[in-house]
Structure formats: C-alpha cells, structure tokens
Design a protein around this motif. Structure first.
Motif, mmCIF file in Angstrom:
data_model
loop_
_atom_site.group_PDB
_atom_site.id
_atom_site.type_symbol
_atom_site.label_atom_id
_atom_site.label_comp_id
_atom_site.label_asym_id
_atom_site.label_seq_id
_atom_site.Cartn_x
_atom_site.Cartn_y
_atom_site.Cartn_z
ATOM 1 N N SER B 62 -21.463 -2.940 -55.311
ATOM 2 C CA SER B 62 -20.162 -3.681 -55.755
ATOM 3 C C SER B 62 -19.278 -2.558 -56.326
ATOM 4 O O SER B 62 -17.856 -2.874 -56.120
ATOM 5 C CB SER B 62 -20.462 -4.821 -56.645
ATOM 6 N N THR B 65 -17.889 -0.247 -53.353
ATOM 7 C CA THR B 65 -17.039 -0.997 -52.596
ATOM 8 C C THR B 65 -15.804 -1.744 -53.203
ATOM 9 O O THR B 65 -14.985 -2.389 -52.876
ATOM 10 C CB THR B 65 -17.695 -2.344 -51.652
ATOM 11 N N ARG B 66 -15.627 -1.461 -54.348
ATOM 12 C CA ARG B 66 -14.519 -1.870 -55.289
ATOM 13 C C ARG B 66 -14.510 -3.383 -55.657
ATOM 14 O O ARG B 66 -13.417 -3.885 -56.008
ATOM 15 C CB ARG B 66 -13.249 -1.224 -54.877
ATOM 16 N N LEU B 67 -15.713 -3.987 -55.401
ATOM 17 C CA LEU B 67 -15.454 -5.420 -55.884
ATOM 18 C C LEU B 67 -15.549 -5.403 -57.330
ATOM 19 O O LEU B 67 -14.980 -6.360 -57.971
ATOM 20 C CB LEU B 67 -16.691 -6.171 -55.318
ATOM 21 N N TYR B 68 -16.321 -4.581 -57.898
ATOM 22 C CA TYR B 68 -16.064 -4.349 -59.483
ATOM 23 C C TYR B 68 -15.284 -2.942 -59.577
ATOM 24 O O TYR B 68 -15.411 -2.053 -58.818
ATOM 25 C CB TYR B 68 -17.506 -4.147 -60.037
ATOM 26 N N ALA B 69 -14.717 -2.973 -60.571
ATOM 27 C CA ALA B 69 -14.183 -1.516 -61.302
ATOM 28 C C ALA B 69 -15.016 -0.568 -61.868
ATOM 29 O O ALA B 69 -15.840 -1.029 -62.507
ATOM 30 C CB ALA B 69 -12.781 -1.868 -61.921
#
Lengths: 284, 263
Positions: B62, B65-69
C-alpha cells in the motif's frame, strides 16, 4: 511474443491535455456502463420522483395552490411547484448513490484501480464526480420527458437548456457531499444511516416541497433550518434556471458548497492526510 | 530543464533501481507494522517478498502504490519518489492486488479499456493492446465475457494481463495466487515468469508460499515488519546453511512457513 522496445515505455514527462481528456472520458464511460447495467437502479431512480409527481403532488394539487413568488409569473399548481424540487431530489439520491458506489468499490477493492492511476488524485476524484453528475443529469432529463406528458414543462422550451448548467452545478455539489460521506463510511451497511440522517432531512428541510415563506409563518425554526440547508439553494438554483432566470445568491451558495465538498473529498482521499490512512479504508 | 540535464537524468534513470525502498517504517496507531525496511528490486529481476500473513507485506504494498503515505523513509520507482512525484512513479508501475479489483459488472474488455483510460490511453489503442495481452495470456476468447462469470483463476489472469496493458517497467503482485487451485496457481506463476522474461520488467512478488520461489530469484524475507534477510535465493541458502528455502526461513525467522497451499 513481442517484447516492448524502450520507445514503447511511458515518456519521461507528465500527461498532456489529450490524456487528461481520455482519463475523464474513461471514468464517465465506466460510470454510464455501470448505470446501464444496473436496471434496478435506473428504474428506481425514475420511479421515486414519479411517485411524488403522480400521487403526492396530484393529491395536493386539488387542495393547494402556490401564490405568485419568483420565478413564477402567475399562480402555479402544486405539481408545477415541486417539479424543480423533484429534479434536485433525483440529484440528491444520485449523489448519495455515487457515494454508495464508492464505498462498494472500496469494499470490493475496485477503488484501488482508480487510486493507483498516475493522474493526480484530485483530478481522478473530480472526474469521478463529473461522471456521477452526468448520470444524474441524464436521469433528470428522462424524468422531465415523462413530466412533459403529464403536462409539466417550463414556460419556454429554452428552459430545458438553461437548466442544464444549474443541474450540473447542483449535481456536483451533491455528488461532492456524497464523496465526503463515502470517505467517512467504513462499511456498506452503514449507508442506511446516510438515508436517515442525510437524504431525508436534507430533502424535507428544504424548499423542495413547500415555499419557505409559508414555513416561516408556521415554524420559524424550521424555516431557519431550511435556509441553512445547502439543498434548498440547489432547488432554487434549478427552479430559477428552469424558468430562464438566475438566482445569484443560490448560485453563489451552491458554487461555494461544491468547492468546499470537493476540497473535503480530496483531503479525505489524500493518502498523506485523509481518512483512509486512519481508517485503513483503501488498502484493506 | 536543459537538454544536457534531460540526458543526464535519462542516464541516471537507466542506472537506477526499478524499486528502492529505503528505511521505511509504518505505524497503525501505536503498533509498528514496518520497521526500517530497506531493499532494492533491480530492473528485469524477479524479486520475492517472502513473509507470513501479518508480516507487513500488504502494508508495504500500500505504501509503494501510494494508497498510504510514506511517513518515514523513502520509496523510489526508477528514481521517482512515490510521495513527491507520484505521477511519474505510478505510470511505471503495474499492480495486481491481493483482493480482486476488476469490475464484476463489466466485461473483460471493458475493464481493460477502463484501466487504459486511467493511464491516458485512448479506446482504440486500448483495445488493440487489450487484444494483444489477452491473446498472450490465452484469454482472447474471454474478452466479451462479464467478469462476474469468470472463475477465480481466470479473473486473476485477466488482472495480470491488465497490469501489463500500460507497459509498466515494474510489476507488483501481492499474493497473486491466494485462493486458487494447484493448476490455476501454476498457470499464473508460469504466465508471470513468461511475461517477465519477454518484457524485461522488474517484478516484486509477495507470497507466503515457499514453493513459488525459483533458485534464480532475489528474495527478501520480511518478518514481523522487519527485513531479516535479502539476496539471491542461492546466497540465502548458502549463508543460512539450510538445505532448502523452507528450512532457511525457519532458521532465519524461527517461524514455520507453508511450502505450498494446503500443506
């Protein structure tokens, strides 16, 4: 199998306007396809306002007339009065339906496909919002077509055209609100709460069903509530535009609320600051 | 940027790792899910991120894939920082998530065209590429079928084909074989290895199944949020002194791991 030459790799600079347009087109196209595939959604989106028009408004038509208030030039019957309210209601439900669709996408994992796109997150969410709005506008015009045969139409056929920008703006506002709500809803089951605590209060505490000056006389606190409700301004914006007039105050309020809701949604879906990171939404 | 600077940048990118994870930590509240994780995926290599369930693989996914910072450390894809230059980083990335992410209401082709639009590829070109990737994956005849009607194995194969559609340089697959039967699993692994060999993309393959590792693969062992070992599979075996990867994993982590599904 052909291998990929270095020249086939993505170029080393950002996207151009044509690619941004392709992205928008793709998101709108997918939303429209989903809508067309869900016939139940299409039918219920139409039946809801038509029940109000054919049954509720017809019943009240016999006992209730609306005095001359802008934008109307003469006395109007109740079914004529509530038509703009029902147009806005379609958009309200559509906006919330879009938020339901986003919660569903998040639960099924489909949201990830959108969020890992290389386009800026704000742009993707704006496209998603526009796509939902397009679907809502389509529903409104289908409703207007049926209403026309029921004897409801604007003073001039141009009203069908002048109402279009108002429908888009109000659709964006309500879709933006739905998007903010979608970031707050953890599970699909919680959407029933949106029905009870957002849709019904917004619809009933507005000028959709009754002129606010009449509400003011009977219940000043309810009138105040209605004036504080952004949905009232969406209804009035649509109402005036349907009769080829502009209610500038409603326009300003709806525009301002659209910006606030969209900013809220972008913030909520921003991986660095938004709710998803705290709630584990997108990546669950 | 001048031409010289552009050329220098291009040369730098050519030398750069496909994926560089450097000092990444991540918390859920007070719980540390990742602790100073660092490793590199070289262009064109097949790297296995091996760990038990709960090791932090999906969290790392995540973050990549930049779903989380990324709040601590950095993640670069071909030299582009995922946090600061997400567009440039993500366009080089193909992703297959652990949960199914295809739209069940749409056909296989419609899903692929939608994905292409999200990478700025128009419908005509998207259909051309889709036909090509579906044919290579042996799915040409499934193009007009609704995803809802496909089996789990076919859905996964479509997702892998989709990940190649925008011609990524790095492919991430998160537990891509979970929930599949033995044959479907073998097909998926063969499909990915074949595509990787022909396309020359770097792969990060996360799994908790030892038998998905080949001797020539690079392996990163992630356990309880920490990287305990990394290198070529053969090097890890040599360093650990274990006869096979399963024994090596047990020796390194002190925990048991599955050889394959259902074992």
């Amino acid at each position: 199998m052909t291998s990929i030459a270095a020249t086939d790799r993505p170029p080393r600079k950002g996207f151009g306007p044509a690619q941004y347009a392709i992205c928008l087109q793709g998101i709108v196209w997918r939303e429209a396809l989903r809508y067309l595939h869900q016939r139940g959604r299409f039918v219920s989106a139409l039946v809801r306002p038509l029940v109000w028009l054919f049954i509720f408004a017809s019943g009240f038509r016999a006992v209730l007339g609306i005095s001359i208030i802008p934008p109307y030039q003469t006395y109007v019957t109740y079914d004529v009065y509530i038509t703009p309210g029902l147009m806005a209601m379609i958009q309200l439900f559509n906006g919330m339906q879009s938020s339901l669709s986003m919660v569903y996408d998040r639960e099924t994992g489909n949201m990830r496909t959108l969020l890992v796109s290389p386009f800026p997150r704000w742009y993707l969410l704006t496209c998603k919002l526009l796509a939902g709005t397009c679907v809502g506008v389509l529903q409104v015009y289908t409703y207007l077509l049926i209403a026309y045969f029921w004897g409801i139409s604007p003073d001039s056929p141009w009203g069908y055209l002048t109402v279009l920008p108002a429908l888009f703006l109000s659709g964006l506002m309500l879709g933006g609100l739905g998007m903010v709500l979608s970031s707050l809803i953890r599970q699909l089951e919680n959407f029933a709460g949106v029905m009870n605590f957002v849709i019904f209060p917004m619809f009933f505490a507005s000028s959709a069903l009754y002129p606010l000056w009449q509400v003011q006389e009977k219940s000043p606190w309810l009138a105040t509530l209605c004036w504080l409700n952004p949905f009232t301004y969406a209804v009035e914006l649509v109402r005036f535009a349907f009769y080829m007039q502009i209610d500038y105050f409603s326009l300003a309020v709806v525009f301002g609320c659209t910006m606030v809701f969209l900013a809220g949604a972008i913030l909520a879906y921003d991986p660095a600051r938004g709710m998803l990171i705290r709630r584990g939404g997108a990546a669950e | 940027m001048t031409l010289d600077e552009t050329v220098t940048r291009e040369k730098d990118v050519l030398r750069t790792a496909a994926l560089e994870v450097a000092g990444v930590s991540h918390f859920y509240g007070k719980r540390k899910a990742l602790d100073d994780v660092s490793f590199v995926v070289e262009p064109g290599s097949f790297t296995v991120l091996l760990g038990l369930n709960g090791a932090g693989k999906s969290t790392l996914f995540s973050l990549i894939t930049r779903l989380y910072a990324t709040r601590s450390g950095s993640i670069d894809i071909f030299g582009y920082d995922v946090g600061r230059q997400p567009g440039e980083a993500l366009r080089r990335l193909g992703v297959v998530f652990q949960p199914r992410t295809l739209d069940l209401e749409l056909t296989v082709m419609q899903n692929l065209v939608y994905h292409a639009a999200l990478h700025g590829i128009g419908p005509q070109e998207a259909k051309r590429r889709a036909r090509s990737v579906l044919a290579r994956a042996g799915l040409a005849e499934r193009a007009t079928e609704k995803v809802r009607n496909l089996s789990g194995g076919y859905v996964r194969r479509v997702e892998i084909a989709r990940a190649f559609l925008h011609r990524p340089e790095l492919l991430l697959l998160d537990e891509a074989t979970v929930g599949l039967d033995v044959k479907a699993r073998a097909d998926i692994i063969a499909q990915v290895r074949s595509l990787v060999a022909s396309e020359g993309v770097g792969v990060l393959w996360t799994t908790h199944l030892i038998d998905e590792i080949a001797k020539s693969d690079s392996v990163v062992i992630l356990h309880e949020g920490k990287v305990l070992e990394k290198g070529l599979a053969t090097e890890i075996l040599a360093r650990s002194g274990a006869p096979d990867m399963r024994a090596a994993f047990v020796k390194i982590t002190g925990a048991e791991i599955q050889e394959g599904p259902g074992q």
